[in-house]
Design a protein around this motif. Structure first.
Motif, PDB file in Angstrom:
ATOM      1  N   ASN A  65      24.718  45.666  51.437  1.00 30.80           N
ATOM      2  CA  ASN A  65      24.173  45.725  52.789  1.00 30.80           C
ATOM      3  C   ASN A  65      25.138  46.513  53.685  1.00 30.80           C
ATOM      4  N   THR A  66      24.669  47.634  54.232  1.00 29.87           N
ATOM      5  CA  THR A  66      25.579  48.504  54.993  1.00 29.87           C
ATOM      6  C   THR A  66      25.512  48.246  56.504  1.00 29.87           C
ATOM      7  N   GLU A  67      24.783  47.230  56.904  1.00 34.22           N
ATOM      8  CA  GLU A  67      24.658  46.918  58.341  1.00 34.22           C
ATOM      9  C   GLU A  67      26.046  46.763  58.978  1.00 34.22           C
ATOM     10  N   GLY A  68      26.304  47.557  59.992  1.00 39.99           N
ATOM     11  CA  GLY A  68      27.562  47.426  60.731  1.00 39.99           C
ATOM     12  C   GLY A  68      28.758  48.107  60.084  1.00 39.99           C
ATOM     13  N   LEU A  69      28.591  48.638  58.875  1.00 38.00           N
ATOM     14  CA  LEU A  69      29.716  49.266  58.173  1.00 38.00           C
ATOM     15  C   LEU A  69      30.077  50.610  58.804  1.00 38.00           C
ATOM     16  N   VAL A  70      31.379  50.910  58.926  1.00 39.32           N
ATOM     17  CA  VAL A  70      31.768  52.233  59.408  1.00 39.32           C
ATOM     18  C   VAL A  70      32.499  53.035  58.329  1.00 39.32           C
ATOM     19  N   GLY A  71      32.910  52.391  57.263  1.00 44.42           N
ATOM     20  CA  GLY A  71      33.604  53.094  56.185  1.00 44.42           C
ATOM     21  C   GLY A  71      34.295  52.097  55.279  1.00 44.42           C
ATOM     22  N   ALA A  72      35.125  52.609  54.370  1.00 44.83           N
ATOM     23  CA  ALA A  72      35.864  51.726  53.466  1.00 44.83           C
ATOM     24  C   ALA A  72      37.060  52.455  52.902  1.00 44.83           C
ATOM     25  N   SER A  73      38.001  51.673  52.429  1.00 46.19           N
ATOM     26  CA  SER A  73      39.143  52.211  51.704  1.00 46.19           C
ATOM     27  C   SER A  73      38.899  51.907  50.232  1.00 46.19           C
ATOM     28  N   PHE A  74      39.199  52.868  49.345  1.00 46.56           N
ATOM     29  CA  PHE A  74      38.829  52.696  47.933  1.00 46.56           C
ATOM     30  C   PHE A  74      39.902  53.283  47.031  1.00 46.56           C
ATOM     31  N   ASN A  75      40.257  52.530  46.017  1.00 47.82           N
ATOM     32  CA  ASN A  75      41.159  53.061  44.986  1.00 47.82           C
ATOM     33  C   ASN A  75      40.607  52.754  43.615  1.00 47.82           C
ATOM     34  N   LYS A  76      40.320  53.800  42.876  1.00 48.56           N
ATOM     35  CA  LYS A  76      39.656  53.690  41.579  1.00 48.56           C
ATOM     36  C   LYS A  76      40.494  52.948  40.536  1.00 48.56           C
ATOM     37  N   ARG A  77      41.821  52.985  40.678  1.00 50.41           N
ATOM     38  CA  ARG A  77      42.673  52.355  39.658  1.00 50.41           C
ATOM     39  C   ARG A  77      43.025  50.913  39.991  1.00 50.41           C
ATOM     40  N   ASP A  78      42.447  50.380  41.053  1.00 54.97           N
ATOM     41  CA  ASP A  78      42.554  48.937  41.289  1.00 54.97           C
ATOM     42  C   ASP A  78      41.583  48.248  40.341  1.00 54.97           C
ATOM     43  N   GLY A  79      41.666  46.941  40.216  1.00 57.17           N
ATOM     44  CA  GLY A  79      40.708  46.306  39.310  1.00 57.17           C
ATOM     45  C   GLY A  79      41.020  44.884  38.926  1.00 57.17           C
ATOM     46  N   HIS A  80      40.840  44.611  37.636  1.00 58.54           N
ATOM     47  CA  HIS A  80      40.840  43.245  37.118  1.00 58.54           C
ATOM     48  C   HIS A  80      41.761  43.149  35.907  1.00 58.54           C
ATOM     49  N   VAL A  81      42.374  41.988  35.757  1.00 57.73           N
ATOM     50  CA  VAL A  81      43.167  41.726  34.564  1.00 57.73           C
ATOM     51  C   VAL A  81      43.033  40.236  34.240  1.00 57.73           C
ATOM     52  N   ASP A  82      43.086  39.870  32.968  1.00 57.00           N
ATOM     53  CA  ASP A  82      42.929  38.454  32.620  1.00 57.00           C
ATOM     54  C   ASP A  82      44.257  37.712  32.824  1.00 57.00           C
ATOM     55  N   PRO A  83      44.300  36.791  33.784  1.00 54.30           N
ATOM     56  CA  PRO A  83      45.568  36.135  34.120  1.00 54.30           C
ATOM     57  C   PRO A  83      46.156  35.313  32.967  1.00 54.30           C
ATOM     58  N   PHE A  84      45.272  34.648  32.198  1.00 57.65           N
ATOM     59  CA  PHE A  84      45.781  33.808  31.103  1.00 57.65           C
ATOM     60  C   PHE A  84      46.437  34.683  30.050  1.00 57.65           C
ATOM     61  N   HIS A  85      45.767  35.799  29.735  1.00 57.14           N
ATOM     62  CA  HIS A  85      46.285  36.621  28.649  1.00 57.14           C
ATOM     63  C   HIS A  85      47.522  37.419  29.063  1.00 57.14           C
ATOM     64  N   VAL A  86      47.614  37.824  30.333  1.00 56.54           N
ATOM     65  CA  VAL A  86      48.854  38.483  30.773  1.00 56.54           C
ATOM     66  C   VAL A  86      50.019  37.502  30.635  1.00 56.54           C
ATOM     67  N   THR A  87      49.798  36.271  31.088  1.00 57.67           N
ATOM     68  CA  THR A  87      50.854  35.261  31.021  1.00 57.67           C
ATOM     69  C   THR A  87      51.220  34.968  29.563  1.00 57.67           C
ATOM     70  N   GLN A  88      50.168  34.778  28.744  1.00 57.11           N
ATOM     71  CA  GLN A  88      50.398  34.467  27.338  1.00 57.11           C
ATOM     72  C   GLN A  88      51.087  35.626  26.616  1.00 57.11           C
ATOM     73  N   ALA A  89      50.739  36.850  26.985  1.00 51.42           N
ATOM     74  CA  ALA A  89      51.362  38.025  26.358  1.00 51.42           C
ATOM     75  C   ALA A  89      52.867  38.024  26.632  1.00 51.42           C
ATOM     76  N   TYR A  90      53.242  37.738  27.899  1.00 51.81           N
ATOM     77  CA  TYR A  90      54.671  37.660  28.219  1.00 51.81           C
ATOM     78  C   TYR A  90      55.333  36.483  27.500  1.00 51.81           C
ATOM     79  N   ALA A  91      54.631  35.342  27.469  1.00 48.72           N
ATOM     80  CA  ALA A  91      55.211  34.152  26.844  1.00 48.72           C
ATOM     81  C   ALA A  91      55.453  34.390  25.351  1.00 48.72           C
ATOM     82  N   ASP A  92      54.457  34.956  24.664  1.00 47.73           N
ATOM     83  CA  ASP A  92      54.596  35.202  23.222  1.00 47.73           C
ATOM     84  C   ASP A  92      55.738  36.184  22.942  1.00 47.73           C
ATOM     85  N   ALA A  93      55.780  37.258  23.742  1.00 49.56           N
ATOM     86  CA  ALA A  93      56.835  38.264  23.535  1.00 49.56           C
ATOM     87  C   ALA A  93      58.210  37.662  23.832  1.00 49.56           C
ATOM     88  N   ALA A  94      58.283  36.818  24.861  1.00 50.85           N
ATOM     89  CA  ALA A  94      59.558  36.177  25.208  1.00 50.85           C
ATOM     90  C   ALA A  94      60.022  35.280  24.059  1.00 50.85           C
TER      91      ALA A  94
END
Lengths: 384, 92
Positions: A135-164
């Motif tokens: 819904n674009t009602e009232g919108l004047v623009g946006a800031s956007f970065n294509k390389r922002d995003g998502h990562v799985d928090p459990f697996h990032v933590t587990q990856a560090y834990a296993d490597a440690a």
């Protein structure tokens, strides 16, 4: 459990596990990590799992851009077969006023000049091309970065834990720290809830919202408090929403995960409890339904599967408290105020450098606890 | 022979996969859920959590009563966002 350690890390979230790994990687291998519950059981695992370049202070821009680069190679570096479900479809930050858009432009210029982040300011037409259902009602623009995003928090933590662990770190879950022993002005040991004592010259407080309690054990007042934030998840849908959408005007954010489900959040700090309560409220469900279907009316027919809550560790300027303290051997990595997950990789590395007595790759002195004495606060304008 | 018995129907997890996770050291339902999505689908664990609890109890020598059950969070059964809008939207 070991009864001596070179460093004891308190907290098994992404920061604690990353610090432990980076210490071991430096050759400081007798590291013991203590976690009261299980890994990623606190703020890490309850977060909205976002990573973004789009911050408004120099320190956060430097940290996040470096951390995202680390995330891009993390599964390989840590030899973690599952992978960390990194998905970079962007963050879109909606502006509803010209002054908000001006702030985003300033932020984008800083992100691009400091770290070559590739952040763009979009017109409403460009927004519609990326998210036609918005819904674009009232919108004047946006800031956007294509390389922002998502990562799985459990697996990032587990990856560090296993490597440690492979490098010799001992990780003890279901092990609470009940006291820290000091002699004169320096740390000498840690006492667990099971009555064990670990002799150590260095302790890292990475206990999130429990960080203030840990601070009191050595007589330090850490200005942070827990604040509940709620979120919910829907049934999985075919991919249709490539990016996280955030509105600071409405306090809303929503995104689709690699699994297909949507995460929907509304920040309501004024009405949220400021204690360790992690229960969900019915009011939140109604709030989300009203606000998110305003942004994207087509979501009315999507089913909600579950809501949950987690704690932010809020500081007076919503910025982390990092580095050394007046107590020798007592280090802080707390107070991330809701944007800590994504910075786990880089801050773990920097903290390991500080503990090893090296000059950290990025100067983190502005995040020292001393800023609350000098008044040199560093408020972050881009937070939900 | 691998045991292809499905434990979590929502997320398509087999008994063998659950047993492997327990062997790897994930010895609570919460931890297994977080690494595998077991119990995170539309039924929210109503089908699988008892089975996973039994497997953990069997592997660790604990009684079933000692295995901590995850919380049921609202809305418990999936509901459409439009239902929560109540009377606010006549077209919902």
């Amino acid at each position: 459990m070991r009864n001596t350690a070179d460093v004891v890390v308190i907290g098994g979230g992404v920061h604690g596990c990353s610090i432990a790994y980076h210490l071991a990687q430096k050759g400081i291998k007798n590291v013991v990590l203590l976690e009261k519950n299980y890994l990623a059981s606190g703020g890490t695992g309850r977060s909205a799992a976002g990573i973004r370049h789009q911050f408004g202070t120099e320190i956060n821009i430097r940290l996040s851009a470096t951390s995202i680069k680390m995330m891009e190679n993390l599964a390989g570096e840590l030899d973690y077969p599952h992978g960390i479900d990194l998905m970079q479809g962007g963050y879109m930050m909606l502006a509803y006023t010209e002054s908000q858009l001006d702030q985003f432009k300033k932020n984008a210029e800083m992100q691009n000049s400091l770290m070559n982040a590739g952040t763009k300011v979009l017109s409403v037409d460009e927004i519609v091309r990326i998210t036609p259902a918005l819904n674009t009602e009232g919108l004047v623009g946006a800031s956007f970065n294509k390389r922002d995003g998502h990562v799985d928090p459990f697996h990032v933590t587990q990856a560090y834990a296993d490597a440690a662990k492979r490098l010799g770190v001992e990780i003890n879950t279901r092990t609470e720290v009940v006291d820290i022993i000091t002699e004169g002005n320096r740390v000498t040991g840690v006492v667990t809830g099971k009555g064990e004592v670990i002799s150590t010259p260095a302790v890292v407080n990475a206990a999130g919202p429990h960080g203030a309690i840990i601070g009191k054990m050595v007589g330090i007042d850490i200005p942070l408090y827990p604040e509940r934030h709620q979120i919910l998840v829907t049934e999985p849908l075919e991919m249709f929403l490539p990016c996280m959408v955030i509105s600071f005007t409405h306090g809303t954010y929503f995104k689709q995960t690699p699994h297909g489900s949507l995460l929907l959040g509304v920040g309501d700090p004024e009405h949220e409890v400021k204690d360790f309560n992690q229960e969900s409220t019915w009011q939140f469900l109604e709030d989300v339904a009203r606000k998110i279907t305003y942004h994207m009316p087509a979501l009315k027919n999507v089913r909600i599967v579950r809501q949950w809550a987690g704690l932010y560790d809020i500081t007076p300027d919503s910025q982390a408290i990092l580095g050394k303290t007046d107590i020798e051997g007592f280090y802080l990595d707390v107070g991330w105020s809701g944007h800590g997950l994504q910075l786990g990789p880089v801050v773990g590395k920097l903290m390991a450098q500080v503990i090893a007595g090296e000059k950290p790759d990025i100067d983190i002195s502005v995040m020292s606890i001393d800023r609350f004495k000098t008044g040199a606060l560093i408020p972050e304008p881009a937070c939900v | 022979m691998p045991d292809r018995t499905i434990v979590c129907r929502c997320e398509d997890l087999t008994l063998e996969e659950i047993r492997d996770l327990i062997k790897k050291g994930y010895q609570s339902i919460e931890e297994i859920k977080r690494v595998s999505r077991c119990g995170m689908g539309p039924c929210q664990g109503r089908g699988c959590r008892q089975i996973v609890a039994q497997e953990i109890a069997g592997a660790t020598g604990k009684n079933m009563e000692e295995i901590k059950m995850p919380k049921f969070r609202p809305p418990v059964k999936p509901i459409k966002l439009s239902i929560l809008l109540g009377g606010e939207d006549k077209n919902a």
